[in-house]
Design a protein around this motif. Structure first.
Motif, PDB file in Angstrom:
ATOM      1  N   HIS A 140       0.162 -20.865 -19.630  1.00 37.05           N
ATOM      2  CA  HIS A 140       0.302 -20.932 -18.174  1.00 37.05           C
ATOM      3  C   HIS A 140      -1.089 -21.047 -17.550  1.00 37.05           C
ATOM      4  O   HIS A 140      -2.108 -20.715 -18.176  1.00 37.05           O
ATOM      5  CB  HIS A 140       1.016 -19.689 -17.636  1.00 37.05           C
ATOM      6  N   ASN A 141      -1.112 -21.506 -16.293  1.00 40.39           N
ATOM      7  CA  ASN A 141      -2.389 -21.647 -15.615  1.00 40.39           C
ATOM      8  C   ASN A 141      -2.906 -20.288 -15.148  1.00 40.39           C
ATOM      9  O   ASN A 141      -2.218 -19.259 -15.228  1.00 40.39           O
ATOM     10  CB  ASN A 141      -2.289 -22.633 -14.446  1.00 40.39           C
ATOM     11  N   THR A 142      -4.117 -20.294 -14.626  1.00 40.22           N
ATOM     12  CA  THR A 142      -4.772 -19.043 -14.240  1.00 40.22           C
ATOM     13  C   THR A 142      -4.057 -18.368 -13.082  1.00 40.22           C
ATOM     14  O   THR A 142      -3.956 -17.136 -13.034  1.00 40.22           O
ATOM     15  CB  THR A 142      -6.237 -19.319 -13.868  1.00 40.22           C
ATOM     16  N   ALA A 143      -3.550 -19.149 -12.127  1.00 39.61           N
ATOM     17  CA  ALA A 143      -2.858 -18.557 -10.982  1.00 39.61           C
ATOM     18  C   ALA A 143      -1.625 -17.777 -11.430  1.00 39.61           C
ATOM     19  O   ALA A 143      -1.321 -16.700 -10.889  1.00 39.61           O
ATOM     20  CB  ALA A 143      -2.468 -19.651  -9.987  1.00 39.61           C
ATOM     21  N   TYR A 144      -0.917 -18.294 -12.426  1.00 38.60           N
ATOM     22  CA  TYR A 144       0.265 -17.589 -12.931  1.00 38.60           C
ATOM     23  C   TYR A 144      -0.130 -16.242 -13.526  1.00 38.60           C
ATOM     24  O   TYR A 144       0.500 -15.212 -13.248  1.00 38.60           O
ATOM     25  CB  TYR A 144       0.962 -18.453 -13.984  1.00 38.60           C
ATOM     26  N   TRP A 145      -1.169 -16.237 -14.347  1.00 41.32           N
ATOM     27  CA  TRP A 145      -1.570 -14.988 -14.995  1.00 41.32           C
ATOM     28  C   TRP A 145      -2.177 -14.015 -13.997  1.00 41.32           C
ATOM     29  O   TRP A 145      -2.041 -12.795 -14.152  1.00 41.32           O
ATOM     30  CB  TRP A 145      -2.539 -15.267 -16.141  1.00 41.32           C
ATOM     31  N   ALA A 146      -2.846 -14.512 -12.969  1.00 47.27           N
ATOM     32  CA  ALA A 146      -3.383 -13.609 -11.942  1.00 47.27           C
ATOM     33  C   ALA A 146      -2.253 -12.854 -11.256  1.00 47.27           C
ATOM     34  O   ALA A 146      -2.332 -11.632 -11.050  1.00 47.27           O
ATOM     35  CB  ALA A 146      -4.211 -14.396 -10.929  1.00 47.27           C
ATOM     36  N   ASP A 147      -1.200 -13.568 -10.912  1.00 48.22           N
ATOM     37  CA  ASP A 147      -0.052 -12.913 -10.280  1.00 48.22           C
ATOM     38  C   ASP A 147       0.640 -11.960 -11.253  1.00 48.22           C
ATOM     39  O   ASP A 147       1.062 -10.855 -10.877  1.00 48.22           O
ATOM     40  CB  ASP A 147       0.929 -13.981  -9.790  1.00 48.22           C
ATOM     41  N   SER A 148       0.763 -12.368 -12.519  1.00 48.73           N
ATOM     42  CA  SER A 148       1.413 -11.521 -13.512  1.00 48.73           C
ATOM     43  C   SER A 148       0.622 -10.240 -13.760  1.00 48.73           C
ATOM     44  O   SER A 148       1.191  -9.140 -13.804  1.00 48.73           O
ATOM     45  CB  SER A 148       1.581 -12.305 -14.822  1.00 48.73           C
ATOM     46  N   PHE A 149      -0.698 -10.369 -13.915  1.00 47.89           N
ATOM     47  CA  PHE A 149      -1.529  -9.187 -14.159  1.00 47.89           C
ATOM     48  C   PHE A 149      -1.528  -8.254 -12.950  1.00 47.89           C
ATOM     49  O   PHE A 149      -1.586  -7.029 -13.092  1.00 47.89           O
ATOM     50  CB  PHE A 149      -2.952  -9.608 -14.502  1.00 47.89           C
ATOM     51  N   GLN A 150      -1.481  -8.821 -11.762  1.00 48.49           N
ATOM     52  CA  GLN A 150      -1.450  -7.989 -10.559  1.00 48.49           C
ATOM     53  C   GLN A 150      -0.170  -7.164 -10.509  1.00 48.49           C
ATOM     54  O   GLN A 150      -0.203  -5.965 -10.198  1.00 48.49           O
ATOM     55  CB  GLN A 150      -1.571  -8.881  -9.320  1.00 48.49           C
ATOM     56  N   ARG A 151       0.976  -7.791 -10.827  1.00 50.87           N
ATOM     57  CA  ARG A 151       2.235  -7.047 -10.833  1.00 50.87           C
ATOM     58  C   ARG A 151       2.246  -5.994 -11.939  1.00 50.87           C
ATOM     59  O   ARG A 151       2.766  -4.885 -11.746  1.00 50.87           O
ATOM     60  CB  ARG A 151       3.394  -8.024 -11.005  1.00 50.87           C
ATOM     61  N   THR A 152       1.664  -6.306 -13.090  1.00 52.80           N
ATOM     62  CA  THR A 152       1.600  -5.338 -14.189  1.00 52.80           C
ATOM     63  C   THR A 152       0.758  -4.127 -13.806  1.00 52.80           C
ATOM     64  O   THR A 152       1.143  -2.973 -14.051  1.00 52.80           O
ATOM     65  CB  THR A 152       1.014  -6.012 -15.441  1.00 52.80           C
ATOM     66  N   ALA A 153      -0.406  -4.382 -13.189  1.00 48.87           N
ATOM     67  CA  ALA A 153      -1.282  -3.281 -12.801  1.00 48.87           C
ATOM     68  C   ALA A 153      -0.637  -2.409 -11.726  1.00 48.87           C
ATOM     69  O   ALA A 153      -0.772  -1.172 -11.749  1.00 48.87           O
ATOM     70  CB  ALA A 153      -2.618  -3.833 -12.312  1.00 48.87           C
ATOM     71  N   LYS A 154       0.078  -3.007 -10.782  1.00 45.89           N
ATOM     72  CA  LYS A 154       0.747  -2.217  -9.748  1.00 45.89           C
ATOM     73  C   LYS A 154       1.828  -1.326 -10.340  1.00 45.89           C
ATOM     74  O   LYS A 154       2.066  -0.215  -9.862  1.00 45.89           O
ATOM     75  CB  LYS A 154       1.347  -3.149  -8.690  1.00 45.89           C
ATOM     76  N   GLY A 212      -0.413   4.164  -7.522  1.00 45.65           N
ATOM     77  CA  GLY A 212      -1.211   4.763  -6.461  1.00 45.65           C
ATOM     78  C   GLY A 212      -2.454   3.982  -6.101  1.00 45.65           C
ATOM     79  O   GLY A 212      -3.201   4.378  -5.196  1.00 45.65           O
ATOM     80  N   ALA A 213      -2.708   2.872  -6.767  1.00 40.54           N
ATOM     81  CA  ALA A 213      -3.913   2.073  -6.518  1.00 40.54           C
ATOM     82  C   ALA A 213      -3.545   0.760  -5.844  1.00 40.54           C
ATOM     83  O   ALA A 213      -2.445   0.230  -6.018  1.00 40.54           O
ATOM     84  CB  ALA A 213      -4.659   1.804  -7.818  1.00 40.54           C
ATOM     85  N   THR A 214      -4.474   0.239  -5.072  1.00 40.41           N
ATOM     86  CA  THR A 214      -4.339  -1.099  -4.493  1.00 40.41           C
ATOM     87  C   THR A 214      -4.927  -2.102  -5.470  1.00 40.41           C
ATOM     88  O   THR A 214      -6.094  -1.984  -5.858  1.00 40.41           O
ATOM     89  CB  THR A 214      -5.063  -1.189  -3.150  1.00 40.41           C
ATOM     90  N   VAL A 215      -4.141  -3.080  -5.884  1.00 37.57           N
ATOM     91  CA  VAL A 215      -4.541  -4.029  -6.921  1.00 37.57           C
ATOM     92  C   VAL A 215      -4.676  -5.416  -6.308  1.00 37.57           C
ATOM     93  O   VAL A 215      -3.777  -5.883  -5.608  1.00 37.57           O
ATOM     94  CB  VAL A 215      -3.532  -4.064  -8.076  1.00 37.57           C
ATOM     95  N   VAL A 216      -5.803  -6.062  -6.566  1.00 42.96           N
ATOM     96  CA  VAL A 216      -6.042  -7.428  -6.104  1.00 42.96           C
ATOM     97  C   VAL A 216      -6.569  -8.243  -7.280  1.00 42.96           C
ATOM     98  O   VAL A 216      -7.550  -7.847  -7.924  1.00 42.96           O
ATOM     99  CB  VAL A 216      -7.051  -7.480  -4.937  1.00 42.96           C
ATOM    100  N   ALA A 217      -5.914  -9.355  -7.577  1.00 42.48           N
ATOM    101  CA  ALA A 217      -6.350 -10.266  -8.635  1.00 42.48           C
ATOM    102  C   ALA A 217      -6.892 -11.537  -7.991  1.00 42.48           C
ATOM    103  O   ALA A 217      -6.188 -12.182  -7.209  1.00 42.48           O
ATOM    104  CB  ALA A 217      -5.201 -10.596  -9.576  1.00 42.48           C
ATOM    105  N   VAL A 218      -8.126 -11.880  -8.293  1.00 47.45           N
ATOM    106  CA  VAL A 218      -8.780 -13.058  -7.715  1.00 47.45           C
ATOM    107  C   VAL A 218      -9.156 -14.012  -8.844  1.00 47.45           C
ATOM    108  O   VAL A 218     -10.023 -13.681  -9.660  1.00 47.45           O
ATOM    109  CB  VAL A 218     -10.034 -12.674  -6.913  1.00 47.45           C
ATOM    110  N   PRO A 219      -8.519 -15.183  -8.953  1.00 48.76           N
ATOM    111  CA  PRO A 219      -8.949 -16.163  -9.957  1.00 48.76           C
ATOM    112  C   PRO A 219     -10.321 -16.734  -9.596  1.00 48.76           C
ATOM    113  O   PRO A 219     -10.595 -17.018  -8.429  1.00 48.76           O
ATOM    114  CB  PRO A 219      -7.864 -17.248  -9.890  1.00 48.76           C
ATOM    115  N   ALA A 220     -11.166 -16.880 -10.588  1.00 45.68           N
ATOM    116  CA  ALA A 220     -12.490 -17.473 -10.363  1.00 45.68           C
ATOM    117  C   ALA A 220     -12.330 -18.983 -10.347  1.00 45.68           C
ATOM    118  O   ALA A 220     -12.459 -19.647 -11.377  1.00 45.68           O
ATOM    119  CB  ALA A 220     -13.468 -17.029 -11.445  1.00 45.68           C
ATOM    120  N   THR A 221     -12.011 -19.542  -9.172  1.00 49.92           N
ATOM    121  CA  THR A 221     -11.714 -20.970  -9.055  1.00 49.92           C
ATOM    122  C   THR A 221     -12.885 -21.793  -8.541  1.00 49.92           C
ATOM    123  O   THR A 221     -12.780 -23.011  -8.464  1.00 49.92           O
ATOM    124  CB  THR A 221     -10.515 -21.178  -8.110  1.00 49.92           C
ATOM    125  N   ASP A 222     -13.984 -21.155  -8.176  1.00 46.61           N
ATOM    126  CA  ASP A 222     -15.141 -21.894  -7.683  1.00 46.61           C
ATOM    127  C   ASP A 222     -15.871 -22.520  -8.861  1.00 46.61           C
ATOM    128  O   ASP A 222     -15.894 -21.952  -9.966  1.00 46.61           O
ATOM    129  CB  ASP A 222     -16.080 -20.967  -6.917  1.00 46.61           C
TER     130      ASP A 222
END
Length: 648
Positions: A240-254, A259-269
């Motif tokens: 899968h592409n990076t955007a898919y895994w960023a969303d998946s990892f964010q849901r897993t971490a939440k 109790g934590a705020t989770v933000v996944a940022v793909p390094a797309t620059d």
């Protein structure tokens, strides 16, 4: 170099095609090489110098646009001048001494293709062009409406703006923000739990994590015990592409650390890093931008297309103020310094001794248990020895008060600021999200003392700088191309006719971006500049040959019809050559060409629309604008009856 492969063969294609045309008219190989090169010489020079005047000046533009275009412009300039030299020397020489002497017969499939091409040319000249010349107003209206519709794609939101298209680098920054004051050990345990779950993902190649520090909006790492960050690297051959895994990892971490705020940022620059596409700075004159920043962040979160909103205005961290009563301290003969040392040791520990272990020097810290550090009464009960040997408590000479304070204060130009950022949802465009957010920002009616603007050096500011710089480059290119042709043709009308090939290229350029869901960005705007030099070649070939036929005595209609017939093949050949050179970029066939994909898309779309519309629009404009007499006809000079005599 990939971009100019088609440009390099243009001059040789035009010269070689004209040489072959003279050869098939009965001239000998050497005579055909010489006469063919001489006949097309002016047009070839104009074609080459158009590219030079487009790219050489923009190589010296200031700012980030100039940095991107400097090497590109110089390479294109030198390469096109070299190709002109080759087309005037090597190409006719090889044609007259080798190619035209060959007895090779083309294969049957090539013969059939040639026959089909001749039928297409005959259809164009005898039917399409004849129909267009009989309906000049209709052709002009269709071309004008096509241009209007193409430009309308921008305000309608079908074609948006951004700085550089996102690149799937296979790298993700996952940031876990716990409530302020969370112990570092709690942050570490939560981060290790998330790390253990992510490591089981087959597409993960490697990862690194850090508790108590993170790479945020500012350069470098920021220390904060309640924040942990993971840097995840994905495999090249991932499912899968990076955007898919960023969303998946964010849901897993939440799920693991609710109790934590989770933000996944793909390094797309293209330069890497975890900067978010939307980055705003909130400041206020009173030095308290935090309440307004929360309002701005809420408005950004409610904006369609904006996701994963973050802000540097974290909740206040726990802090205890210790207020000493000096009168009581003197009365009890207690030292304030001793009391402050005891309080500091209770919270942060005190270095008691050191010892050397198997892996180096170790510190021994004496501190209060973690549970006791949250009780002010326990801290107040810490005993200290007074000057006379008596035991007094910290609470006897001091008062402990809870006073939460910001964990970090950011300042720009001596003003306290708060960063507010967000990611762009898949399928959304930066400029469209910006416009929607700006509308919501105006509806907030913030006080005049509050300022909300793009972060310096951020993505939003780069978009504005790019649009301004490239717009100037486009206007400069059009002006220089026109002035060059005025100087070479010694006419204002001929260049004016040729320049009609430029606006019709806009139709294909913007239309192709809309159809492929791409944006106007630095690379697509570079392609637009490149397009100006390319599409004018079709008009130059048509108008130059038509003027030459008119000098031989033909009228305007016969001259433009013959020019359309004779120049149909070189126009098709040069256009197809350029399109073929752009296919690897447009279809991302080259590794790492994702960011430059829009450049190839713009050039291919612009060339196709210019090819289709120029072949009918330029002849129509030629009949309407060109002078009725011979193009080089000038009024005879009036002979003076006498020579003026100047008497001093």
């Amino acid at each position: 170099m990939t971009l100019i492969i088609g440009i390099l063969v243009d001059d040789s294609i035009v010269v070689l095609e004209n040489v072959e045309r003279h050869f098939h008219r009965g001239e000998g190989p050497k005579e055909a090489a010489i006469s063919g090169r001489l006949e097309i010489g002016v047009a070839a020079i104009v074609i080459t110098l158009v590219d030079v005047v487009v790219f050489l000046p923009i190589s010296f533009l200031p700012g980030s646009v100039g940095l991107f275009l400097r090497e590109f412009g110089l390479v294109v300039t030198v390469a096109t001048l070299t190709s002109l030299f080759v087309s005037f020397t090597v190409t006719p020489s090889l044609a007259g001494r080798w190619a035209l002497l060959s007895k090779w017969r083309p294969w049957g499939i090539i013969e059939r293709f040639s026959d089909g091409f001749e039928r297409a040319r005959s259809t164009y000249v005898n039917r399409v062009l004849q129909w267009a010349l009989a309906r000049r107003v209709l052709i002009a209206v269709i071309s004008g409406l096509s241009l209007i519709v193409a430009i309308a794609l921008i305000p309608l939101g079908f074609v948006g703006f951004e700085y550089i298209p996102p690149v799937d680098r296979g790298q993700i920054y996952l940031t876990l923000t716990f409530p302020s004051g969370t112990p570092l050990d709690t942050t570490r345990r939560g981060l290790l739990a998330v790390e253990s779950a992510i490591d089981d993902t087959p597409d993960v190649q490697a990862e690194s994590s850090m508790a108590g520090a993170y790479l945020g909006q500012l350069s470098g790492y920021i220390s904060n015990g309640s924040i942990g960050q993971m840097n995840i690297f994905l495999r090249d051959a991932r499912s899968h592409n990076t955007a898919y895994w960023a969303d998946s990892f964010q849901r897993t971490a939440k799920r693991i650390v609710p109790g934590a705020t989770v933000v996944a940022v793909p390094a797309t620059d293209i330069a890497g890093g975890n900067a978010q596409p939307i980055d705003e700075v909130v400041s206020s004159v009173d030095g308290l931008p935090e309440p307004y920043a929360r309002t701005v962040a809420a408005a950004l979160a409610a904006t369609p297309g904006a996701i994963d909103v973050t802000t540097s205005a974290a909740a206040d961290a726990p802090q205890v103020n210790v207020e000493f009563n000096r009168d009581r301290a003197r009365a009890l003969n207690a030292s304030i310094g001793t009391a402050s040392t005891a309080v500091r040791a209770a919270f942060g520990g005190d270095l008691a001794t050191q010892f050397t272990g198997a892996d180096g020097l170790k510190d021994v810290l004496v501190t209060y248990p973690q549970a006791a550090q949250t009780s002010l009464s326990a801290i107040e009960a810490i005993p200290i020895r007074a000057g006379g040997g008596a035991i007094v408590r910290v609470g006897d000479i001091a008062t402990l008060v809870q006073a939460p304070a910001p964990s970090m204060i950011m300042r720009i130009n001596r003003q306290t600021v708060v960063y507010v950022g967000a990611n762009i949802a898949p399928g959304a465009t930066l400029s469209n999200v910006q416009n929607a957010f700006s509308k919501r920002l105006r509806d907030l009616k913030l006080p005049a003392t509050v300022t909300v603007g793009a972060s310096a050096g951020g993505n939003e500011q780069a978009v504005g700088d790019t649009v301004i710089g490239m717009t100037f480059a486009l206007l400069l290119s059009v002006a220089l191309v026109y002035l060059l042709m005025v100087a070479l043709y010694n006419s204002y009308r001929t260049p004016f006719i040729i320049m009609f090939a430029v606006p019709v290229a806009v139709v294909g350029a913007l239309g192709s971006l809309a159809l492929t869901h791409q944006t106007l960005n630095l690379f697509s705007l570079i392609g637009s500049v490149l397009l100006i030099g390319l599409v004018t070649k079709n008009g130059i070939l048509l108008v130059d040959f038509a003027n030459m036929r008119r000098r031989d005595g033909l009228d305007r209609t016969a001259a433009i019809r013959e020019a359309a017939r004779e120049r149909f093949r070189p126009i098709m050949m040069t256009t197809v050559a350029m399109i073929a050179g752009m296919i690897p970029l447009a279809f991302v066939l080259d590794p790492g060409a994702q960011a430059a994909r829009s450049l190839g898309t713009v050039v291919i779309g612009g060339l196709l629309s210019s090819l289709l519309l120029t072949l009918v629009l330029v002849p129509v404009v030629y009949l309407a604008v060109s002078p009725a007499g011979r193009p080089d006809a000038e009024p005879e000079p009036v002979n003076p009856t006498r020579t003026p005599v100047f008497i001093p």
